[in-house]
Scaffold this motif. Structure first.
Motif, short mmCIF file in Angstrom:
data_model
loop_
_atom_site.label_atom_id
_atom_site.label_comp_id
_atom_site.label_asym_id
_atom_site.label_seq_id
_atom_site.Cartn_x
_atom_site.Cartn_y
_atom_site.Cartn_z
N MET A 27 0.62 -15.15 4.48
CA MET A 27 -0.63 -14.76 3.84
C MET A 27 -1.08 -13.40 4.38
O MET A 27 -1.14 -13.18 5.58
CB MET A 27 -1.69 -15.82 4.13
N ALA A 28 -1.36 -12.49 3.50
CA ALA A 28 -1.78 -11.15 3.88
C ALA A 28 -3.24 -11.15 4.31
O ALA A 28 -4.00 -12.05 4.01
CB ALA A 28 -1.61 -10.20 2.70
N TYR A 29 -3.60 -10.12 5.01
CA TYR A 29 -4.98 -9.93 5.42
C TYR A 29 -5.83 -9.60 4.18
O TYR A 29 -5.31 -9.22 3.15
CB TYR A 29 -5.08 -8.80 6.43
N ASN A 30 -7.14 -9.75 4.32
CA ASN A 30 -8.06 -9.51 3.23
C ASN A 30 -9.16 -8.58 3.69
O ASN A 30 -9.69 -8.72 4.79
CB ASN A 30 -8.67 -10.85 2.77
N ILE A 31 -9.53 -7.62 2.86
CA ILE A 31 -10.63 -6.71 3.17
C ILE A 31 -11.89 -7.24 2.49
O ILE A 31 -11.91 -7.43 1.28
CB ILE A 31 -10.31 -5.27 2.71
N THR A 32 -12.92 -7.49 3.28
CA THR A 32 -14.14 -8.09 2.77
C THR A 32 -15.11 -7.02 2.24
O THR A 32 -14.86 -5.83 2.37
CB THR A 32 -14.86 -8.89 3.88
N ASP A 33 -16.22 -7.50 1.70
CA ASP A 33 -17.26 -6.59 1.18
C ASP A 33 -17.93 -5.76 2.26
O ASP A 33 -18.70 -4.86 1.96
CB ASP A 33 -18.32 -7.39 0.42
N GLU A 34 -17.65 -6.06 3.51
CA GLU A 34 -18.21 -5.29 4.63
C GLU A 34 -17.55 -3.91 4.75
O GLU A 34 -18.01 -3.06 5.50
CB GLU A 34 -18.04 -6.06 5.94
N CYS A 35 -16.48 -3.70 4.01
CA CYS A 35 -15.74 -2.43 4.04
C CYS A 35 -16.66 -1.26 3.71
O CYS A 35 -17.43 -1.31 2.75
CB CYS A 35 -14.59 -2.49 3.02
N VAL A 36 -16.58 -0.21 4.53
CA VAL A 36 -17.38 1.00 4.31
C VAL A 36 -16.53 2.14 3.75
O VAL A 36 -16.97 3.29 3.71
CB VAL A 36 -18.11 1.43 5.60
N VAL A 37 -15.32 1.83 3.33
CA VAL A 37 -14.40 2.78 2.68
C VAL A 37 -14.16 4.02 3.55
O VAL A 37 -14.17 5.14 3.07
CB VAL A 37 -14.90 3.15 1.26
N CYS A 38 -13.91 3.78 4.83
CA CYS A 38 -13.66 4.90 5.75
C CYS A 38 -12.20 5.35 5.72
O CYS A 38 -11.89 6.48 6.10
CB CYS A 38 -14.08 4.53 7.17
N GLY A 39 -11.28 4.45 5.33
CA GLY A 39 -9.87 4.82 5.22
C GLY A 39 -9.04 4.63 6.47
O GLY A 39 -7.83 4.88 6.45
N VAL A 40 -9.65 4.21 7.57
CA VAL A 40 -8.90 4.03 8.81
C VAL A 40 -7.77 3.03 8.64
O VAL A 40 -6.64 3.26 9.10
CB VAL A 40 -9.84 3.60 9.97
N CYS A 41 -8.03 1.93 7.95
CA CYS A 41 -7.00 0.90 7.77
C CYS A 41 -5.78 1.46 7.04
O CYS A 41 -4.64 1.20 7.43
CB CYS A 41 -7.57 -0.30 7.04
N ALA A 42 -6.02 2.22 5.99
CA ALA A 42 -4.92 2.78 5.21
C ALA A 42 -4.11 3.78 6.03
O ALA A 42 -2.87 3.81 5.94
CB ALA A 42 -5.46 3.44 3.94
N GLU A 43 -4.79 4.56 6.85
CA GLU A 43 -4.10 5.53 7.70
C GLU A 43 -3.24 4.85 8.75
O GLU A 43 -2.18 5.36 9.10
CB GLU A 43 -5.12 6.43 8.40
N GLU A 44 -3.69 3.72 9.26
CA GLU A 44 -3.00 3.04 10.35
C GLU A 44 -1.93 2.05 9.90
O GLU A 44 -1.08 1.66 10.71
CB GLU A 44 -4.01 2.31 11.24
N CYS A 45 -1.95 1.63 8.64
CA CYS A 45 -0.99 0.63 8.17
C CYS A 45 0.43 1.19 8.21
O CYS A 45 0.75 2.17 7.52
CB CYS A 45 -1.33 0.18 6.74
N PRO A 46 1.33 0.57 9.00
CA PRO A 46 2.70 1.09 9.11
C PRO A 46 3.54 0.90 7.85
O PRO A 46 4.56 1.54 7.69
CB PRO A 46 3.28 0.31 10.29
N LEU A 47 3.10 0.02 6.95
CA LEU A 47 3.87 -0.26 5.75
C LEU A 47 3.24 0.33 4.49
O LEU A 47 3.72 0.08 3.38
CB LEU A 47 4.03 -1.78 5.57
N GLU A 48 2.16 1.09 4.66
CA GLU A 48 1.45 1.70 3.54
C GLU A 48 1.07 0.64 2.49
O GLU A 48 1.18 0.87 1.29
CB GLU A 48 2.26 2.83 2.93
#
Length: 55
Positions: free
Chosen positions: A1-22
């Motif tokens: 099961m993959a992780y889920n991004i909740t409505d608390e997301c502030v759209v900063c982009g840190v997660c996308a930058e850090e994800c090793p699998l894009e």
């Protein structure tokens, strides 16, 4: 099961930058995780400054 991004997301982009699998991309209102690419490594959840990513 993959992780889920909740409505608390502030759209900063840190997660996308850090994800090793894009597996994270910007959606309509917040970032989304592609279940097929996500390996459940947890890097995104560890790096999220507002703790908006959960298992």
């Amino acid at each position: 099961m993959a992780y889920n991004i909740t409505d608390e997301c502030v759209v900063c982009g840190v997660c996308a930058e850090e994800c090793p699998l894009e597996a994270i991309s910007e959606g309509d209102d917040l970032y989304v995780i592609d279940d097929e690419l996500c390996s459940d490594c947890g890097v995104c959840a560890d790096e999220c400054p507002v703790e908006a990513i959960e298992e």
